[in-house]
Write a protein that holds these residues in place. Sequence first.
Motif, PDB file in Angstrom:
ATOM      1  N   LEU A 229      46.054  45.725  28.556  1.00  0.00           N
ATOM      2  CA  LEU A 229      47.426  45.785  29.055  1.00  0.00           C
ATOM      3  C   LEU A 229      47.503  46.086  30.546  1.00  0.00           C
ATOM      4  CD1 LEU A 229      49.025  47.769  26.082  1.00  0.00           C
ATOM      5  CD2 LEU A 229      49.132  45.308  26.502  1.00  0.00           C
ATOM      6  N   SER A 230      46.366  46.175  31.222  1.00  0.00           N
ATOM      7  CA  SER A 230      46.389  46.449  32.653  1.00  0.00           C
ATOM      8  C   SER A 230      47.044  45.289  33.402  1.00  0.00           C
ATOM      9  CB  SER A 230      44.964  46.641  33.178  1.00  0.00           C
ATOM     10  OG  SER A 230      44.981  46.772  34.587  1.00  0.00           O
ATOM     11  N   PRO A 231      47.978  45.577  34.303  1.00  0.00           N
ATOM     12  CA  PRO A 231      48.645  44.496  35.056  1.00  0.00           C
ATOM     13  C   PRO A 231      47.680  43.621  35.854  1.00  0.00           C
ATOM     14  CG  PRO A 231      49.798  46.585  35.336  1.00  0.00           C
ATOM     15  CD  PRO A 231      48.521  46.902  34.632  1.00  0.00           C
ATOM     16  N   ASP A 232      46.519  44.166  36.235  1.00  0.00           N
ATOM     17  CA  ASP A 232      45.569  43.411  37.035  1.00  0.00           C
ATOM     18  C   ASP A 232      44.460  42.788  36.213  1.00  0.00           C
ATOM     19  OD1 ASP A 232      46.472  43.670  39.835  1.00  0.00           O
ATOM     20  OD2 ASP A 232      46.289  45.795  39.421  1.00  0.00           O
ATOM     21  N   ARG A 233      44.591  42.808  34.897  1.00  0.00           N
ATOM     22  CA  ARG A 233      43.625  42.082  34.070  1.00  0.00           C
ATOM     23  C   ARG A 233      44.022  40.609  34.085  1.00  0.00           C
ATOM     24  NH1 ARG A 233      43.470  40.694  28.132  1.00  0.00           N
ATOM     25  NH2 ARG A 233      41.298  40.194  27.723  1.00  0.00           N
ATOM     26  N   ARG A 234      43.369  39.880  34.926  1.00  0.00           N
ATOM     27  CA  ARG A 234      43.694  38.463  35.131  1.00  0.00           C
ATOM     28  C   ARG A 234      42.542  37.824  35.888  1.00  0.00           C
ATOM     29  NH1 ARG A 234      48.767  39.233  39.094  1.00  0.00           N
ATOM     30  NH2 ARG A 234      49.119  40.939  37.620  1.00  0.00           N
ATOM     31  N   PRO A 235      42.504  36.497  35.990  1.00  0.00           N
ATOM     32  CA  PRO A 235      41.488  35.878  36.847  1.00  0.00           C
ATOM     33  C   PRO A 235      41.619  36.403  38.274  1.00  0.00           C
ATOM     34  CG  PRO A 235      42.495  34.241  35.432  1.00  0.00           C
ATOM     35  CD  PRO A 235      43.296  35.492  35.263  1.00  0.00           C
ATOM     36  N   TYR A 236      40.481  36.659  38.903  1.00  0.00           N
ATOM     37  CA  TYR A 236      40.482  37.208  40.254  1.00  0.00           C
ATOM     38  C   TYR A 236      40.625  36.100  41.277  1.00  0.00           C
ATOM     39  CZ  TYR A 236      38.581  41.362  37.971  1.00  0.00           C
ATOM     40  OH  TYR A 236      38.390  42.448  37.151  1.00  0.00           O
ATOM     41  N   GLN A 237      41.526  36.313  42.234  1.00  0.00           N
ATOM     42  CA  GLN A 237      41.671  35.341  43.307  1.00  0.00           C
ATOM     43  C   GLN A 237      40.504  35.475  44.279  1.00  0.00           C
ATOM     44  OE1 GLN A 237      45.450  35.401  45.265  1.00  0.00           O
ATOM     45  NE2 GLN A 237      44.992  33.595  46.509  1.00  0.00           N
ATOM     46  N   THR A 238      39.959  34.320  44.663  1.00  0.00           N
ATOM     47  CA  THR A 238      38.884  34.288  45.649  1.00  0.00           C
ATOM     48  C   THR A 238      39.406  33.632  46.931  1.00  0.00           C
ATOM     49  OG1 THR A 238      38.084  32.103  44.961  1.00  0.00           O
ATOM     50  CG2 THR A 238      37.235  34.021  43.756  1.00  0.00           C
ATOM     51  N   LYS A 239      38.513  33.382  47.877  1.00  0.00           N
ATOM     52  CA  LYS A 239      38.939  32.717  49.114  1.00  0.00           C
ATOM     53  C   LYS A 239      39.504  31.327  48.846  1.00  0.00           C
ATOM     54  CE  LYS A 239      36.279  34.642  52.978  1.00  0.00           C
ATOM     55  NZ  LYS A 239      35.233  34.337  53.991  1.00  0.00           N
ATOM     56  N   ASP A 240      38.984  30.668  47.811  1.00  0.00           N
ATOM     57  CA  ASP A 240      39.359  29.267  47.614  1.00  0.00           C
ATOM     58  C   ASP A 240      39.776  28.932  46.186  1.00  0.00           C
ATOM     59  OD1 ASP A 240      36.913  29.591  46.434  1.00  0.00           O
ATOM     60  OD2 ASP A 240      35.977  27.829  47.329  1.00  0.00           O
ATOM     61  N   GLY A 241      40.038  29.928  45.381  1.00  0.00           N
ATOM     62  CA  GLY A 241      40.437  29.647  43.992  1.00  0.00           C
ATOM     63  C   GLY A 241      40.471  30.899  43.163  1.00  0.00           C
ATOM     64  N   TYR A 242      39.916  30.806  41.971  1.00  0.00           N
ATOM     65  CA  TYR A 242      39.921  31.941  41.046  1.00  0.00           C
ATOM     66  C   TYR A 242      38.602  31.967  40.285  1.00  0.00           C
ATOM     67  CZ  TYR A 242      44.955  32.288  41.798  1.00  0.00           C
ATOM     68  OH  TYR A 242      46.186  32.434  42.366  1.00  0.00           O
ATOM     69  N   VAL A 243      38.227  33.159  39.849  1.00  0.00           N
ATOM     70  CA  VAL A 243      37.032  33.325  39.038  1.00  0.00           C
ATOM     71  C   VAL A 243      37.347  34.328  37.927  1.00  0.00           C
ATOM     72  CG1 VAL A 243      36.054  35.222  40.409  1.00  0.00           C
ATOM     73  CG2 VAL A 243      34.543  33.728  39.091  1.00  0.00           C
ATOM     74  N   CYS A 244      36.749  34.106  36.770  1.00  0.00           N
ATOM     75  CA  CYS A 244      36.927  35.012  35.633  1.00  0.00           C
ATOM     76  C   CYS A 244      35.637  35.803  35.459  1.00  0.00           C
ATOM     77  CB  CYS A 244      37.228  34.226  34.360  1.00  0.00           C
ATOM     78  SG  CYS A 244      38.643  33.126  34.516  1.00  0.00           S
ATOM     79  N   ALA A 245      35.730  37.110  35.503  1.00  0.00           N
ATOM     80  CA  ALA A 245      34.539  37.949  35.375  1.00  0.00           C
ATOM     81  C   ALA A 245      34.900  39.215  34.616  1.00  0.00           C
ATOM     82  CB  ALA A 245      33.975  38.308  36.743  1.00  0.00           C
ATOM     83  N   LEU A 246      33.923  39.760  33.900  1.00  0.00           N
ATOM     84  CA  LEU A 246      34.124  41.024  33.202  1.00  0.00           C
ATOM     85  C   LEU A 246      32.937  41.928  33.516  1.00  0.00           C
ATOM     86  CD1 LEU A 246      35.775  42.797  31.378  1.00  0.00           C
ATOM     87  CD2 LEU A 246      34.615  41.790  29.405  1.00  0.00           C
ATOM     88  N   ILE A 247      33.155  42.808  34.475  1.00  0.00           N
ATOM     89  CA  ILE A 247      32.153  43.818  34.816  1.00  0.00           C
ATOM     90  C   ILE A 247      32.442  44.995  33.888  1.00  0.00           C
ATOM     91  CG2 ILE A 247      31.087  45.093  36.714  1.00  0.00           C
ATOM     92  CD1 ILE A 247      32.646  43.247  38.632  1.00  0.00           C
ATOM     93  N   TYR A 248      31.649  45.154  32.847  1.00  0.00           N
ATOM     94  CA  TYR A 248      32.068  45.975  31.711  1.00  0.00           C
ATOM     95  C   TYR A 248      31.230  47.239  31.533  1.00  0.00           C
ATOM     96  CZ  TYR A 248      33.980  46.747  27.002  1.00  0.00           C
ATOM     97  OH  TYR A 248      34.613  47.261  25.909  1.00  0.00           O
ATOM     98  N   ASN A 249      29.928  47.072  31.285  1.00  0.00           N
ATOM     99  CA  ASN A 249      29.127  48.263  30.990  1.00  0.00           C
ATOM    100  C   ASN A 249      28.484  48.826  32.264  1.00  0.00           C
ATOM    101  OD1 ASN A 249      26.692  46.795  31.496  1.00  0.00           O
ATOM    102  ND2 ASN A 249      26.715  46.019  29.379  1.00  0.00           N
ATOM    103  N   ASP A 250      27.797  49.934  32.118  1.00  0.00           N
ATOM    104  CA  ASP A 250      27.232  50.609  33.285  1.00  0.00           C
ATOM    105  C   ASP A 250      26.245  49.720  34.031  1.00  0.00           C
ATOM    106  OD1 ASP A 250      28.721  52.834  32.653  1.00  0.00           O
ATOM    107  OD2 ASP A 250      27.059  53.938  31.726  1.00  0.00           O
ATOM    108  N   GLY A 251      25.418  48.968  33.274  1.00  0.00           N
ATOM    109  CA  GLY A 251      24.461  48.076  33.913  1.00  0.00           C
ATOM    110  C   GLY A 251      25.129  47.012  34.751  1.00  0.00           C
ATOM    111  N   HIS A 252      26.237  46.455  34.251  1.00  0.00           N
ATOM    112  CA  HIS A 252      26.986  45.460  35.027  1.00  0.00           C
ATOM    113  C   HIS A 252      27.419  46.042  36.373  1.00  0.00           C
ATOM    114  CE1 HIS A 252      28.347  43.382  31.028  1.00  0.00           C
ATOM    115  NE2 HIS A 252      27.134  42.995  31.390  1.00  0.00           N
TER     116      HIS A 252
END
Length: 400
Positions: A229-252
């Motif tokens: 439900l976080s408002p910023d849970r969405r594809p991340y805007q990059t310099k030229d588009g968007y990327v989907c990433a999930l940096i989740y656990n401690d190792g990530h």
Amino acid sequence: MGPLDGLRILDMTTVLMGPYATQILGDYGADVIKVEAPSGDLIRQIGPKRHEGMGPLFMNTNRSKRSVALDLKHPSGRESLMRLVEKADVLITNIRPKAMARLGLSWDALEPQNPRLIYAALVGFDQRGPYAARPAYDDLIQGGACIAHSFIRAGQQPSYVPAAIADRIVGMSAVNAILSAVIERTRSGHGQRVEVPMFETMLSMILGDHLGGLTFEPPMDEGGYSRHLSPDRRPYQTKDGYVCALIYNDGHWERFYRELGQPEMPAADPRFASFNARMAHIDEVYAELGRIMVTRTTREWLDLFDRADVPAMPMHSFKSVLEDPHLAATGFFQDVDHPTEGPMRQMAVPTTFSRTGAKPERLAPQLGADGPAVLAEAGFDPKEIAALVDAGVLTLPKEA
């Protein structure tokens, strides 16, 4: 020969929920006979098409089937269906139960005809409750199952997911239920009525994530999974588009910051230092990532995430996904030649089996294209079939 080879299914479903379920069963090798009204399934008319009644939504939800167009309101039409019921393993319907009863096609009416029949009723609501007789569509169920509310909790306007996810998810749930009943029949020898309600099925899925503190009595919170439900849970805007990433656990997180040249992070920031800390500050975590992501291009980020072994994907469009290199390698999109609609693209069956390969054996049929053949298999002689056509009970394709 798919894993369901030999299973015969009468498909009395329309629009999306039921047809999606029966397409999966057909892709897995079942002989699916789609029984349509003389006017055909409504979704035949949706979307761009080369010929009347062969729109893309229908084409992509009704392959691996044969079509019989019968007027079930005519006594001869009902009698014809009853003869098909005798040799069927499963009948699937998403027609409201009262309407099926008026047609004389309820479970109580069909069980004596075929005691081994699995009768699957895909309904809007559990038939024991006050909503039993109500119509149900994907939009209504998304609202009732708290999906629209979840957008509010995420700081947005109440919305529907722009796809028929309730129809599709409940369709897959129906496949599970139907095959469970088929397995049980191998032990008992008896058929049974199976009911799959949209409202309850979707609610059980959504609240699996979001019942939260309302699980307990007294409640510990207002419900909701904070990360989703976080408002910023969405594809991340990059310099030229968007990327989907999930940096989740401690190792990530450790590898991500190492690639950024900041190995002291995340331990240096208590908000990022542990899984529990990140969940407690999820809005701040996502907002910070948003600020970082816009500093590089999509390609740069995908390469970095690959080196750091962090889950990431490009944000595809309906068009760009057709060129995805992974899907090209696996042959997910296939060019086929439909006998009446010409060149077209179809999607492969996603599931693979090591021995009993599953693949579409038929492209979506024209309305009534298989009527004479299916009736002949059920024991109708040519004169009976001709009489049904002459009476307007059996509809054939216009080109025939």
